[in-house]
Motif scaffolding. Structure first.
Motif, mmCIF file in Angstrom:
data_model
loop_
_atom_site.group_PDB
_atom_site.id
_atom_site.type_symbol
_atom_site.label_atom_id
_atom_site.label_comp_id
_atom_site.label_asym_id
_atom_site.label_seq_id
_atom_site.Cartn_x
_atom_site.Cartn_y
_atom_site.Cartn_z
ATOM 1 N N VAL A 193 0.858 -1.188 0.000
ATOM 2 C CA VAL A 193 0.000 0.000 0.000
ATOM 3 C C VAL A 193 0.893 1.236 0.000
ATOM 4 C CG1 VAL A 193 -1.802 1.266 1.208
ATOM 5 C CG2 VAL A 193 -1.795 -1.239 1.269
ATOM 6 N N THR A 194 0.718 2.114 -0.998
ATOM 7 C CA THR A 194 1.533 3.333 -1.074
ATOM 8 C C THR A 194 0.743 4.596 -0.750
ATOM 9 O OG1 THR A 194 1.096 3.515 -3.457
ATOM 10 C CG2 THR A 194 3.080 2.324 -2.785
ATOM 11 N N GLU A 195 -0.574 4.573 -0.971
ATOM 12 C CA GLU A 195 -1.388 5.763 -0.696
ATOM 13 C C GLU A 195 -2.841 5.354 -0.505
ATOM 14 O OE1 GLU A 195 -2.573 10.078 -2.756
ATOM 15 O OE2 GLU A 195 -1.027 8.806 -3.670
ATOM 16 N N ILE A 196 -3.508 6.028 0.441
ATOM 17 C CA ILE A 196 -4.925 5.760 0.709
ATOM 18 C C ILE A 196 -5.679 7.084 0.651
ATOM 19 C CG2 ILE A 196 -6.581 4.731 2.308
ATOM 20 C CD1 ILE A 196 -3.931 3.541 3.696
ATOM 21 N N ASP A 197 -6.565 7.214 -0.327
ATOM 22 C CA ASP A 197 -7.402 8.408 -0.455
ATOM 23 C C ASP A 197 -8.811 8.013 -0.017
ATOM 24 O OD1 ASP A 197 -8.937 10.578 -1.179
ATOM 25 O OD2 ASP A 197 -8.003 10.852 -3.151
ATOM 26 N N ARG A 198 -9.082 8.198 1.280
ATOM 27 C CA ARG A 198 -10.365 7.735 1.823
ATOM 28 C C ARG A 198 -11.530 8.573 1.321
ATOM 29 N NH1 ARG A 198 -6.616 6.299 5.759
ATOM 30 N NH2 ARG A 198 -6.841 4.126 6.458
ATOM 31 N N ARG A 199 -11.285 9.838 0.996
ATOM 32 C CA ARG A 199 -12.369 10.705 0.530
ATOM 33 C C ARG A 199 -12.905 10.209 -0.812
ATOM 34 N NH1 ARG A 199 -13.274 14.980 -2.778
ATOM 35 N NH2 ARG A 199 -11.114 15.023 -3.504
ATOM 36 N N ARG A 200 -12.001 9.832 -1.697
ATOM 37 C CA ARG A 200 -12.419 9.348 -3.015
ATOM 38 C C ARG A 200 -12.427 7.814 -3.079
ATOM 39 N NH1 ARG A 200 -9.552 12.502 -7.866
ATOM 40 N NH2 ARG A 200 -7.615 11.875 -6.822
ATOM 41 N N ASN A 201 -12.154 7.171 -1.946
ATOM 42 C CA ASN A 201 -12.186 5.706 -1.873
ATOM 43 C C ASN A 201 -11.218 5.090 -2.877
ATOM 44 O OD1 ASN A 201 -13.371 3.870 -0.144
ATOM 45 N ND2 ASN A 201 -14.808 3.114 -1.687
ATOM 46 N N ARG A 202 -9.992 5.607 -2.894
ATOM 47 C CA ARG A 202 -8.986 5.115 -3.831
ATOM 48 C C ARG A 202 -7.772 4.593 -3.061
ATOM 49 N NH1 ARG A 202 -8.751 9.468 -8.885
ATOM 50 N NH2 ARG A 202 -10.895 9.174 -9.596
ATOM 51 N N ILE A 203 -7.243 3.469 -3.552
ATOM 52 C CA ILE A 203 -6.086 2.841 -2.920
ATOM 53 C C ILE A 203 -5.005 2.671 -3.983
ATOM 54 C CG2 ILE A 203 -5.251 0.827 -1.644
ATOM 55 C CD1 ILE A 203 -8.293 0.254 -1.048
ATOM 56 N N SER A 204 -3.811 3.190 -3.705
ATOM 57 C CA SER A 204 -2.680 3.037 -4.624
ATOM 58 C C SER A 204 -1.760 1.951 -4.093
ATOM 59 C CB SER A 204 -1.918 4.357 -4.769
ATOM 60 O OG SER A 204 -2.753 5.358 -5.310
ATOM 61 N N LEU A 205 -1.338 1.072 -4.993
ATOM 62 C CA LEU A 205 -0.510 -0.073 -4.621
ATOM 63 C C LEU A 205 0.727 -0.139 -5.504
ATOM 64 C CD1 LEU A 205 -3.421 -2.705 -4.552
ATOM 65 C CD2 LEU A 205 -2.504 -1.472 -2.564
ATOM 66 N N THR A 206 1.708 -0.906 -5.058
ATOM 67 C CA THR A 206 2.886 -1.163 -5.879
ATOM 68 C C THR A 206 3.271 -2.630 -5.760
ATOM 69 O OG1 THR A 206 5.175 -0.523 -6.358
ATOM 70 C CG2 THR A 206 4.525 -0.567 -4.044
ATOM 71 N N MET A 207 3.886 -3.150 -6.825
ATOM 72 C CA MET A 207 4.438 -4.508 -6.798
ATOM 73 C C MET A 207 5.959 -4.471 -6.887
ATOM 74 S SD MET A 207 1.617 -6.457 -9.214
ATOM 75 C CE MET A 207 2.704 -7.823 -9.553
ATOM 76 N N LYS A 208 6.523 -3.271 -6.860
ATOM 77 C CA LYS A 208 7.976 -3.130 -6.953
ATOM 78 C C LYS A 208 8.651 -3.568 -5.657
ATOM 79 C CE LYS A 208 8.547 0.626 -10.298
ATOM 80 N NZ LYS A 208 9.080 1.985 -10.487
ATOM 81 N N GLY A 209 9.728 -4.289 -5.806
ATOM 82 C CA GLY A 209 10.556 -4.629 -4.660
ATOM 83 C C GLY A 209 9.899 -5.493 -3.621
#
Length: 724
Positions: free
Chosen positions: A707-723
């Motif tokens: 998990v790299t970022e959580i935007d709870r207002r817009r209900n968006r979750i940013s993820l990464t598979m790097k490393g």
């Protein structure tokens, strides 16, 4: 030879003979899967993609040929069709070039230039274009009286010299706008330099429906670099009245290029021609080319979106099946409870009931007892839980229930299954026909259970646009989308093969050569006469003639048939080859299939003849090794992190297990068990440049993400598979 064979072969870099034979087969009614699988000698081994491209290009060329006939007829009726013009049209196979040739002759609504011509001003326009008259205003006085041959429908009024000049300029403006060189020059400018701009409609800026388009409120980027998903998002916002979108170039530079082509030197005529060129650009040419590029860019974006959707659909349809097991399906819920169904190994409904293990009812103990009893009564081997509301809670409850039943030596495996489209199926006519006495909740739970058993057989019943994969599928050309999706479903069904005795009517209709009517007739024959024992019995089905039998037989399977080849991909037309092989090895066909040593003694070159070559013989040998093999992967169990169930449980830096649920051009969406998929942007998929996300991930793949970022207002979750 087919009239388009050479042209298609050159365009697709394929052998002319293979293309010509493919077109003959297509014209004879053969399907793409049949040609690719059973006519390799004739096509030169072309695959489904290549055959599909040939079929598509052939249809485009046919349509273009019809268009040319219409154009030639229209120009001939005007008395303007010269031998040279006819030859140009006959030799032209580029739609854009063809329409440019036709443009000056195409019937159009009344224009200013047409009015000027009716006033006899075309000679004056030609004088101005020569740019040799030192006193054009004086010359214009000769054209101030309408000619006696003027169209009776036109206004017969005396013109001033200034009005005559203006009319002549209108004619020049139209000439410039319809000139092929002018149009191609501006097209080149648009290809190199065009920008796409989007701006929010001020009155809509602060509305809730506009919020999702906030990235495009004031956006500008080169058109050639605008990704398909961004362009489709802008166009959707435009269609909803939230955005204004336009495609622009540097008008001053574009007009300058046109003037350098039309205006020679300085003088009064040159000034008038320059004004006409600028007017023709702004009023006629630029809007026309902008419209053309808007349509072209949309078409290209559609093609990319359709490609993404069909690639996802193929992966989804070819998802790993559990197989013929006794399955419990659970459609989870809180207030309305969980609808539970029990199916036998053929997918038939045996039992259903509702349990209420969650708030607000909280009958957890009672629900546990019921689940344990159903597992015992119906010998349940696997449990499928829908991934919607209350999915994680229901999964936890089921595992707790299984733990309370130590007497069970082999507890059922538990799987979480996508329920996208289940509600669409449950309310459909097909579902009502299957379960006329059950409500939509029961039908939905059955669909969830059957998806675990065989995703392909169940998902073909649902409109692909409702399955939950792809990007902007509702915004693309729906005719092209449907054709592409139908081909994808047909390809998947035939690559796997279909059990003739258990397949639903809806699944059978996608088998090569069948369709809705013959699929229905097969099911009715099966009901009346019992299970098929051989493929040859298909010939007794109403309206299933020799041509349909040839197309479908190789893709239909009969497990445990007296002839083992009836449960293989060996086509009945090739049975005699296998029988001869067995005879030569002094064994039966069944023994030949079972004994690898016998097969290794076969010299397949001995069986080549005028109609059967090595491609078919190699396919036969591969099929004898594993007759009726399923090309799909084996199913695997999966568990989410038990400590993460809601978006509020997430923290940046968490590493979590997830399942890839959708793949787009800009990345992959991953379900991490919080009722909201996270996005792994294409730049975060790997420690290298990734052009296509499909290079790295596939649908339903089990992955680890951070998990790299959580935007709870817009209900968006940013993820990464790097490393990771």
């Amino acid at each position: 030879m087919n009239v388009f064979a050479k042209q298609i072969a050159e365009a697709l870099s394929l052998p002319v003979k293979g293309v010509d034979n493919t077109l003959v087969l297509l014209d004879d009614g053969c399907t793409i899967p049949f040609i690719a699988r059973y006519r390799k000698e004739r096509t030169g081994g072309l695959d489904e993609v290549q055959i599909g491209q040939i079929a598509e290009m052939n249809e485009r060329l046919k349509e273009l040929a019809k268009r040319k006939e219409t154009i030639l007829k229209t120009i001939a009726e005007q008395g303007k069709l010269t031998d040279e013009l006819e030859q140009r049209i006959n030799d032209c196979w580029e739609p854009t070039v063809l329409e440019d040739i036709y443009l000056p002759y195409r019937p159009k609504r009344r224009t200013r230039a047409q009015t000027a011509r009716e006033q006899g001003l075309e000679p004056l326009a030609m004088i101005l274009l020569k740019q040799q008259d030192p006193a054009p205003l004086k010359t214009a006085r000769r054209f101030t009286t309408p000619p006696p041959t003027a169209d009776a429908g036109a206004k017969s009024t005396t013109l001033t010299p200034e009005q005559a000049i203006q009319g002549a300029q209108d004619i020049i403006a139209e000439i410039v706008a319809e000139d092929e060189r002018s149009r191609n020059q501006l097209r080149q400018t648009f290809r190199r330099e065009a920008f796409i701009e989007s701006k929010v409609v001020k009155a809509k800026k602060d509305t809730d429906e506009a919020a999702k388009y906030s990235d495009y409120f004031d956006c500008e980027e080169p058109l050639r670099r605008c990704s398909s998903h961004r362009l489709l998002a802008m166009r959707r916002g435009e269609a909803e009245g939230i955005l204004r979108v336009k495609i622009t170039v540097d008008d001053e530079e574009a007009v300058g290029r046109l003037k350098r082509h039309y205006v020679r030197g300085n003088g009064p005529c040159q000034k008038l021609v320059a004004e006409a060129v600028e007017d023709g650009y702004k009023r006629l040419l630029q809007p026309s080319i902008e419209t053309e590029f808007a349509a072209l860019s949309k078409e290209q974006a559609d093609e990319q979106a359709i490609h993404v959707f069909t690639a996802n659909l193929r992966q989804l349809l070819l998802g790993a099946p559990l197989g013929q097991k006794r399955v419990m399906g659970i459609d989870p819920g809180f207030r309305t409870g969980c609808k539970v169904v029990c199916l036998d190994a053929q997918g038939n409904l045996l039992h259903h009931e509702a349990i209420f293990p969650h708030p607000p009812v909280n009958h957890r103990m009672q629900a546990t007892m019921h689940v344990v009893k159903m597992i015992s009564d119906y010998d349940i081997e696997a449990i499928a839980i829908g991934n919607g509301t209350a999915s994680r809670e229901t999964e936890s409850f089921v595992k707790d229930a299984l733990a309370t039943n130590p007497s069970s030596t082999t507890p059922p495996s538990v799987f979480v299954v996508s329920e996208d489209g289940a509600s669409v199926y449950s309310a459909s006519k097909l579902a009502r026909d299957e379960f006329p006495n059950e409500d939509v909740t029961v039908r939905g739970a059955v669909s969830i259970a059957r998806r675990l058993m065989d995703p392909l057989a169940e998902l073909v019943k649902i409109d692909p646009k409702s399955i939950g994969v792809g990007q902007y599928q509702h915004d693309v050309d729906q005719t092209k989308l449907k054709r592409s999706l139908d081909q994808t479903v047909e390809s998947c069904v035939n690559s796997v093969g279909v059990n003739l005795n258990t397949a639903s009517q809806h699944l059978l209709m996608y088998v090569s050569g069948l369709g809705p009517t013959l699929a229905k007739n097969i099911v009715e024959y099966r009901k009346a006469n019992g299970a098929f024992t051989s493929r040859s019995q298909l010939k007794k089905v109403s309206r299933l003639g020799p041509a349909a039998f040839e197309q479908c037989a190789g893709f239909l399977r009969i497990p445990n048939a007296p002839n083992p080849l009836d449960n293989s991909a060996v086509h009945p037309e090739s049975y005699h080859i296998v029988e001869q092989m067995a005879k030569d090895q002094q064994c039966t066909v069944r023994e030949l299939i079972a004994d690898k040593g016998l097969r290794e003694k076969i010299d397949i070159g001995r069986y080549v003849d005028d109609t059967v070559g090595l491609p078919t013989l190699n396919d036969i040998m591969n099929e004898l090794e594993k007759p009726g093999r399923d090309p799909r992967e084996q199913i695997e169990q999966f568990e989410f992190d038990p400590n993460v169930k809601e978006i509020d449980d997430l923290e940046e830096g968490m590493v979590l297990p997830g399942i890839v649920t959708n793949i787009t051009n800009f990345g992959a969406f991953v379900d991490i068990g919080v009722h909201q998929d996270g996005l792994v942007h294409v730049s975060q998929l790997a420690n290298r440049y990734v052009r296509d996300p499909n290079e790295v991930v596939h649908l339903h793949q089990k992955v680890k993400v951070k998990v790299t970022e959580i935007d709870r207002r817009r209900n968006r979750i940013s993820l990464t598979m790097k490393g990771i």
